[in-house]
Design a protein around this motif. Sequence first.
Motif, PDB file in Angstrom:
ATOM      1  N   SER A  94       0.823  -1.203   0.000  1.00 13.52           N
ATOM      2  CA  SER A  94       0.000   0.000   0.000  1.00 13.52           C
ATOM      3  C   SER A  94       0.860   1.257   0.000  1.00 13.52           C
ATOM      4  CB  SER A  94      -0.915   0.015   1.228  1.00 13.52           C
ATOM      5  OG  SER A  94      -0.160   0.287   2.405  1.00 13.52           O
ATOM      6  N   ALA A  95       0.235   2.371  -0.356  1.00 10.49           N
ATOM      7  CA  ALA A  95       0.944   3.650  -0.337  1.00 10.49           C
ATOM      8  C   ALA A  95       1.447   3.969   1.068  1.00 10.49           C
ATOM      9  CB  ALA A  95       0.030   4.757  -0.838  1.00 10.49           C
ATOM     10  N   ARG A  96       0.698   3.614   2.072  1.00 12.17           N
ATOM     11  CA  ARG A  96       1.117   3.893   3.458  1.00 12.17           C
ATOM     12  C   ARG A  96       2.324   3.049   3.844  1.00 12.17           C
ATOM     13  NH1 ARG A  96      -5.033   3.176   4.252  1.00 12.17           N
ATOM     14  NH2 ARG A  96      -5.678   5.200   3.429  1.00 12.17           N
ATOM     15  N   GLN A  97       2.338   1.805   3.403  1.00 12.82           N
ATOM     16  CA  GLN A  97       3.504   0.961   3.664  1.00 12.82           C
ATOM     17  C   GLN A  97       4.732   1.476   2.936  1.00 12.82           C
ATOM     18  OE1 GLN A  97       1.653  -2.714   2.399  1.00 12.82           O
ATOM     19  NE2 GLN A  97       1.351  -3.421   4.505  1.00 12.82           N
ATOM     20  N   LYS A  98       4.537   1.952   1.687  1.00 11.11           N
ATOM     21  CA  LYS A  98       5.653   2.543   0.944  1.00 11.11           C
ATOM     22  C   LYS A  98       6.225   3.738   1.692  1.00 11.11           C
ATOM     23  CE  LYS A  98       4.006   1.425  -3.736  1.00 11.11           C
ATOM     24  NZ  LYS A  98       3.499   2.037  -4.996  1.00 11.11           N
ATOM     25  N   LEU A  99       5.340   4.598   2.206  1.00 10.48           N
ATOM     26  CA  LEU A  99       5.801   5.781   2.922  1.00 10.48           C
ATOM     27  C   LEU A  99       6.566   5.387   4.170  1.00 10.48           C
ATOM     28  CD1 LEU A  99       5.971   8.807   3.312  1.00 10.48           C
ATOM     29  CD2 LEU A  99       3.678   8.747   4.328  1.00 10.48           C
ATOM     30  N   ARG A 100       6.091   4.410   4.890  1.00 13.61           N
ATOM     31  CA  ARG A 100       6.798   3.982   6.101  1.00 13.61           C
ATOM     32  C   ARG A 100       8.145   3.352   5.773  1.00 13.61           C
ATOM     33  NH1 ARG A 100       4.305   4.518  10.863  1.00 13.61           N
ATOM     34  NH2 ARG A 100       2.095   5.090  10.835  1.00 13.61           N
ATOM     35  N   GLN A 101       8.233   2.652   4.657  1.00 11.31           N
ATOM     36  CA  GLN A 101       9.531   2.115   4.230  1.00 11.31           C
ATOM     37  C   GLN A 101      10.514   3.240   3.920  1.00 11.31           C
ATOM     38  OE1 GLN A 101       9.485  -0.674   1.018  1.00 11.31           O
ATOM     39  NE2 GLN A 101       8.906  -2.402   2.323  1.00 11.31           N
ATOM     40  N   LEU A 102      10.027   4.277   3.249  1.00  7.43           N
ATOM     41  CA  LEU A 102      10.887   5.420   2.931  1.00  7.43           C
ATOM     42  C   LEU A 102      11.352   6.120   4.207  1.00  7.43           C
ATOM     43  CD1 LEU A 102       8.912   6.892  -0.093  1.00  7.43           C
ATOM     44  CD2 LEU A 102      11.154   5.802  -0.172  1.00  7.43           C
ATOM     45  N   LEU A 103      10.487   6.206   5.193  1.00  4.61           N
ATOM     46  CA  LEU A 103      10.856   6.844   6.456  1.00  4.61           C
ATOM     47  C   LEU A 103      11.913   6.036   7.206  1.00  4.61           C
ATOM     48  CD1 LEU A 103       7.302   7.954   7.644  1.00  4.61           C
ATOM     49  CD2 LEU A 103       9.204   9.479   7.067  1.00  4.61           C
ATOM     50  N   ALA A 104      11.955   4.737   6.944  1.00  6.42           N
ATOM     51  CA  ALA A 104      12.931   3.873   7.620  1.00  6.42           C
ATOM     52  C   ALA A 104      14.316   3.944   6.983  1.00  6.42           C
ATOM     53  CB  ALA A 104      12.425   2.435   7.621  1.00  6.42           C
ATOM     54  N   ARG A 105      14.417   4.511   5.775  1.00  6.77           N
ATOM     55  CA  ARG A 105      15.717   4.634   5.122  1.00  6.77           C
ATOM     56  C   ARG A 105      16.495   5.803   5.732  1.00  6.77           C
ATOM     57  NH1 ARG A 105      14.391   4.765  -1.242  1.00  6.77           N
ATOM     58  NH2 ARG A 105      14.530   6.963  -0.668  1.00  6.77           N
ATOM     59  N   ALA A 116      -4.816  11.839  -4.885  1.00 16.91           N
ATOM     60  CA  ALA A 116      -4.320  10.528  -4.448  1.00 16.91           C
ATOM     61  C   ALA A 116      -4.631   9.452  -5.476  1.00 16.91           C
ATOM     62  CB  ALA A 116      -4.923  10.167  -3.089  1.00 16.91           C
ATOM     63  N   ASN A 117      -5.787   9.557  -6.109  1.00 22.37           N
ATOM     64  CA  ASN A 117      -6.216   8.551  -7.089  1.00 22.37           C
ATOM     65  C   ASN A 117      -5.488   8.678  -8.419  1.00 22.37           C
ATOM     66  OD1 ASN A 117      -8.100   6.358  -7.764  1.00 22.37           O
ATOM     67  ND2 ASN A 117      -8.964   7.825  -9.203  1.00 22.37           N
ATOM     68  N   SER A 118      -4.847   9.828  -8.655  1.00 23.14           N
ATOM     69  CA  SER A 118      -4.216  10.072  -9.955  1.00 23.14           C
ATOM     70  C   SER A 118      -2.771   9.599 -10.024  1.00 23.14           C
ATOM     71  CB  SER A 118      -4.267  11.571 -10.286  1.00 23.14           C
ATOM     72  OG  SER A 118      -3.359  12.307  -9.481  1.00 23.14           O
ATOM     73  N   ILE A 119      -2.185   9.191  -8.901  1.00 25.33           N
ATOM     74  CA  ILE A 119      -0.778   8.804  -8.859  1.00 25.33           C
ATOM     75  C   ILE A 119      -0.622   7.483  -8.110  1.00 25.33           C
ATOM     76  CG2 ILE A 119       0.162  11.133  -9.065  1.00 25.33           C
ATOM     77  CD1 ILE A 119       0.376  11.260  -6.024  1.00 25.33           C
ATOM     78  N   SER A 120       0.529   6.864  -8.293  1.00 24.74           N
ATOM     79  CA  SER A 120       0.796   5.594  -7.600  1.00 24.74           C
ATOM     80  C   SER A 120       1.790   5.759  -6.452  1.00 24.74           C
ATOM     81  CB  SER A 120       1.324   4.553  -8.592  1.00 24.74           C
ATOM     82  OG  SER A 120       2.516   5.006  -9.210  1.00 24.74           O
ATOM     83  N   ILE A 121       2.416   6.937  -6.346  1.00 24.99           N
ATOM     84  CA  ILE A 121       3.322   7.184  -5.217  1.00 24.99           C
ATOM     85  C   ILE A 121       2.508   7.668  -4.012  1.00 24.99           C
ATOM     86  CG2 ILE A 121       5.317   7.675  -6.664  1.00 24.99           C
ATOM     87  CD1 ILE A 121       4.803  10.660  -6.248  1.00 24.99           C
ATOM     88  N   PRO A 122       3.050   7.543  -2.797  1.00 25.06           N
ATOM     89  CA  PRO A 122       2.313   7.987  -1.613  1.00 25.06           C
ATOM     90  C   PRO A 122       2.045   9.492  -1.635  1.00 25.06           C
ATOM     91  CG  PRO A 122       4.158   6.571  -0.992  1.00 25.06           C
ATOM     92  CD  PRO A 122       4.326   6.885  -2.440  1.00 25.06           C
TER      93      PRO A 122
END
Length: 286
Positions: free
Chosen positions: A2-13, A72-78
């Motif tokens: 999910s977009a939220r999981q992607k964002l949390r992964q980015l925050l962990a970098r 939010a619906n127009s893109i695939s990034i968070p």
Amino acid sequence: MSARQKLRQLLARPEIIVIPGVYDCLSAKLVEQVGFEVAATSGFGIAAATLGLPDYGFLTATEMLYSVGRIANSISIPLIADLDTGYGNALNVIRTIKDAVQLGVAGVLLEDQEWPKKCGHFEGKRVIPTAEHAGKIRAAVEARGDSDLVIIARTDARGPLGLEEAIARGQAYIAAGADILFVEAPQSIEELQTIAATFPDIPLVANIVEGGKTPQLSASELQQLGFKIVFFPLTGLLAVTQVMTACLRHLKEQGTTTNFPDLVNFQDFQELVGVPKYLQMEQKFK
């Protein structure tokens, strides 16, 4: 994922996340096309683009969420959504957060200004009591449930009450459950350093508004100070305004755009908004 999981992964970098502000679907698609990994709505940008008005609390919750949902619906990034004050008290925040979750937003930003709020780099801001906003953060944490929504707590206390009060509020908001802290409009590198030193283990936001109150440091400089996210909320809108003004002046003066140098190729624009895809779909269902 999910977009939220992607964002949390980015925050962990370890790297800082550079996040441009967007104000409509087209600007969001450009942010994604260029290669940014996260976009964030700009309340100022949406107010200017949809109402032609400044960031003075003119947008209603309905108008803001409508814009945010389409983006939010127009893109695939968070997408991180600027949701102002949450549009009321803790009960209103619960409704706002539940709506944001349903719209697919990856993160939200909630600030402690009185409503109607103002742009964080304007004069004359007023803030609600610390305990009241901490309660709104707790309400947001409860309302997100198990959705993984990232909650950014913003304090605008630096302007009206000083940096010490802003830091105290930041501590209270993190204790209330916010994932990320955003102290708006620090006015010097020394103030940025103080914020970073006070919160060494908390993801921190820097907000760079060209011509605003915060020093215009680069992403690498902010990372060295200890910041995790840097927003450039108005950069795209300011650039578009400049280029569109120049183009319209050119057209007004010369009666043609044939020799105006900065227009996007029409074919490239069709690719951006998906014309080939929809032409193919149209043929499929004829």
